[in-house]
Design a protein around this motif. Structure first.
Motif, mmCIF file in Angstrom:
data_model
loop_
_atom_site.group_PDB
_atom_site.id
_atom_site.type_symbol
_atom_site.label_atom_id
_atom_site.label_comp_id
_atom_site.label_asym_id
_atom_site.label_seq_id
_atom_site.Cartn_x
_atom_site.Cartn_y
_atom_site.Cartn_z
ATOM 1 N N MET A 1 29.246 13.291 43.964
ATOM 2 C CA MET A 1 29.405 11.955 44.319
ATOM 3 C C MET A 1 28.686 10.851 43.573
ATOM 4 N N THR A 2 29.402 9.789 43.068
ATOM 5 C CA THR A 2 28.496 9.225 42.118
ATOM 6 C C THR A 2 27.735 8.022 43.121
ATOM 7 N N ASN A 3 26.769 7.297 42.309
ATOM 8 C CA ASN A 3 25.842 6.204 43.045
ATOM 9 C C ASN A 3 27.017 5.510 44.006
ATOM 10 N N ARG A 4 27.775 4.625 43.285
ATOM 11 C CA ARG A 4 28.627 3.816 43.665
ATOM 12 C C ARG A 4 29.492 4.242 44.827
ATOM 13 N N LEU A 5 29.953 5.526 44.533
ATOM 14 C CA LEU A 5 30.906 6.162 45.795
ATOM 15 C C LEU A 5 30.025 6.482 46.979
ATOM 16 N N ARG A 6 28.731 6.754 46.812
ATOM 17 C CA ARG A 6 27.963 7.097 48.175
ATOM 18 C C ARG A 6 27.612 5.982 48.692
ATOM 19 N N ALA A 7 27.383 4.689 47.984
ATOM 20 C CA ALA A 7 27.273 3.327 48.530
ATOM 21 C C ALA A 7 28.488 2.841 49.327
ATOM 22 N N GLU A 8 29.780 3.119 48.714
ATOM 23 C CA GLU A 8 30.847 2.728 49.452
ATOM 24 C C GLU A 8 31.010 3.636 50.661
ATOM 25 N N ALA A 9 30.556 4.798 50.677
ATOM 26 C CA ALA A 9 30.735 5.558 51.853
ATOM 27 C C ALA A 9 29.843 5.106 52.785
ATOM 28 N N MET A 10 28.690 4.718 52.591
ATOM 29 C CA MET A 10 27.738 4.062 53.684
ATOM 30 C C MET A 10 28.264 2.877 54.054
ATOM 31 N N ALA A 11 28.765 1.912 53.278
ATOM 32 C CA ALA A 11 29.449 0.686 53.689
ATOM 33 C C ALA A 11 30.525 0.991 54.869
ATOM 34 N N ARG A 12 31.280 2.050 54.478
ATOM 35 C CA ARG A 12 32.329 2.136 55.436
ATOM 36 C C ARG A 12 31.643 2.590 56.905
ATOM 37 N N ARG A 13 30.646 3.419 56.730
ATOM 38 C CA ARG A 13 29.933 4.001 57.917
ATOM 39 C C ARG A 13 29.293 2.780 58.730
ATOM 40 N N LEU A 14 28.707 2.095 57.915
ATOM 41 C CA LEU A 14 28.155 0.756 58.799
ATOM 42 C C LEU A 14 29.326 -0.308 59.421
ATOM 43 N N ALA A 15 30.287 -0.221 58.897
ATOM 44 C CA ALA A 15 31.513 -1.111 59.364
ATOM 45 C C ALA A 15 32.003 -0.379 60.794
ATOM 46 N N ARG A 16 32.130 0.879 60.373
ATOM 47 C CA ARG A 16 32.691 1.611 61.443
ATOM 48 C C ARG A 16 31.744 1.565 62.720
ATOM 49 N N THR A 17 30.336 1.887 62.585
ATOM 50 C CA THR A 17 29.487 1.732 63.363
ATOM 51 C C THR A 17 29.480 0.264 64.270
ATOM 52 N N ALA A 18 29.139 -0.818 63.286
ATOM 53 C CA ALA A 18 29.411 -1.900 63.916
ATOM 54 C C ALA A 18 30.442 -2.196 64.688
ATOM 55 N N THR A 19 31.440 -1.894 64.153
ATOM 56 C CA THR A 19 32.815 -1.951 64.977
ATOM 57 C C THR A 19 32.911 -1.429 66.373
ATOM 58 N N ARG A 20 32.313 -0.198 66.512
ATOM 59 C CA ARG A 20 32.286 0.481 67.523
ATOM 60 C C ARG A 20 31.467 -0.083 68.629
ATOM 61 N N LEU A 21 30.364 -0.941 68.232
ATOM 62 C CA LEU A 21 29.436 -1.691 69.003
ATOM 63 C C LEU A 21 29.942 -3.161 69.477
ATOM 64 N N GLY A 22 31.268 -3.425 68.887
ATOM 65 C CA GLY A 22 31.745 -4.717 69.243
ATOM 66 C C GLY A 22 31.624 -5.867 68.415
ATOM 67 N N ILE A 23 31.059 -5.633 67.234
ATOM 68 C CA ILE A 23 30.602 -6.743 66.490
ATOM 69 C C ILE A 23 31.894 -7.234 65.903
ATOM 70 N N GLU A 24 32.048 -8.631 65.943
ATOM 71 C CA GLU A 24 33.176 -9.428 65.574
ATOM 72 C C GLU A 24 33.525 -9.322 63.929
ATOM 73 N N PRO A 25 34.715 -9.898 63.585
ATOM 74 C CA PRO A 25 34.851 -9.668 62.332
ATOM 75 C C PRO A 25 33.892 -10.620 61.354
ATOM 76 N N THR A 26 33.473 -12.004 61.934
ATOM 77 C CA THR A 26 32.443 -12.701 61.276
ATOM 78 C C THR A 26 31.149 -11.912 60.946
ATOM 79 N N GLY A 27 30.735 -11.451 62.056
ATOM 80 C CA GLY A 27 29.609 -10.554 61.981
ATOM 81 C C GLY A 27 29.771 -9.281 61.100
ATOM 82 N N LEU A 28 30.955 -8.623 60.928
ATOM 83 C CA LEU A 28 31.027 -7.622 60.066
ATOM 84 C C LEU A 28 31.022 -8.138 58.617
ATOM 85 N N ASP A 29 31.665 -9.279 58.382
ATOM 86 C CA ASP A 29 31.533 -9.816 56.933
ATOM 87 C C ASP A 29 29.751 -10.101 56.663
#
Length: 191
Positions: A1-29
């Motif tokens: 996995m290249t550096n950028r791919l690993r970063a993109e995977a982490m960005a998705r994980r952060l978004a999923r976790t934040a969404t599960r906690l109920g963070i609204e779209p403006t907060g996700l942004d």
């Protein structure tokens, strides 16, 4: 996995976790923008994706979400741009200007290298303490990958200063730091 791919995977994980906690779209942004800003210096320095500093701010935010159940987007965004260990990995101030509340909270997170750390941590706001403790915990978790010359001093400050502050900040973070202090000493500092 290249550096950028690993970063993109982490960005998705952060978004999923934040969404599960109920963070609204403006907060996700806000979290997404802070992630990109926090990763900028890491990309610019060409850090490899296996380097302990590469995803450090993201892991700090995950500690806050997973362990402390923090669902405040400003606190999480601040974690994503906090770097107390290597000044070269701190985002440039001009990139942070658009994140007004984040800049204010970031300014209140005590720098471990400055005088009076214990007093500054104790008198910091709960949000600043959460960021400081989680950020220190993530760096501590990767200390064994660093130069042995750093181990004893970093352990001493983490266990002597950050652990008592963690006790006053959040029980899960306190438990993790206490466990790390004991385990690191047994595995790496014992005679």
């Amino acid at each position: 996995m290249t550096n950028r791919l690993r970063a993109e995977a982490m960005a998705r994980r952060l978004a999923r976790t934040a969404t599960r906690l109920g963070i609204e779209p403006t907060g996700l942004d806000l979290i997404r923008r802070a992630f990109e800003i926090g990763m900028g210096p890491r990309f610019a320095r060409g850090l490899e994706d296996h380097h302990p500093d590469y995803l450090h701010p993201s892991r700090t935010a995950l500690i806050l979400m997973d362990d402390a159940r923090v669902a405040d987007a400003t606190v999480l965004a601040t974690a994503l741009v906090t770097e107390t260990r290597d000044p070269m990995l701190r985002p440039p101030p001009d990139e942070l200007e658009a994140l007004d509340r984040v800049v204010r909270l970031l300014a209140s997170v005590p720098d471990p290298e400055e005088e009076g750390l214990a007093e500054r941590l104790v008198s910091a706001s709960m949000d600043a303490r959460l960021v400081a403790v989680a950020e220190r915990l993530d760096h501590a978790r990767h200390l064994h990958l660093r130069d042995r010359q750093e181990w004893a001093g970093y352990h001493a400050v983490t266990c002597g200063t950050f652990a008592p502050v963690a006790d006053r900040t959040h029980p899960a973070l306190a438990g993790r730091i206490t466990w790390w202090c004991t385990t690191f000493e047994e595995r790496f500092l014992g005679s």
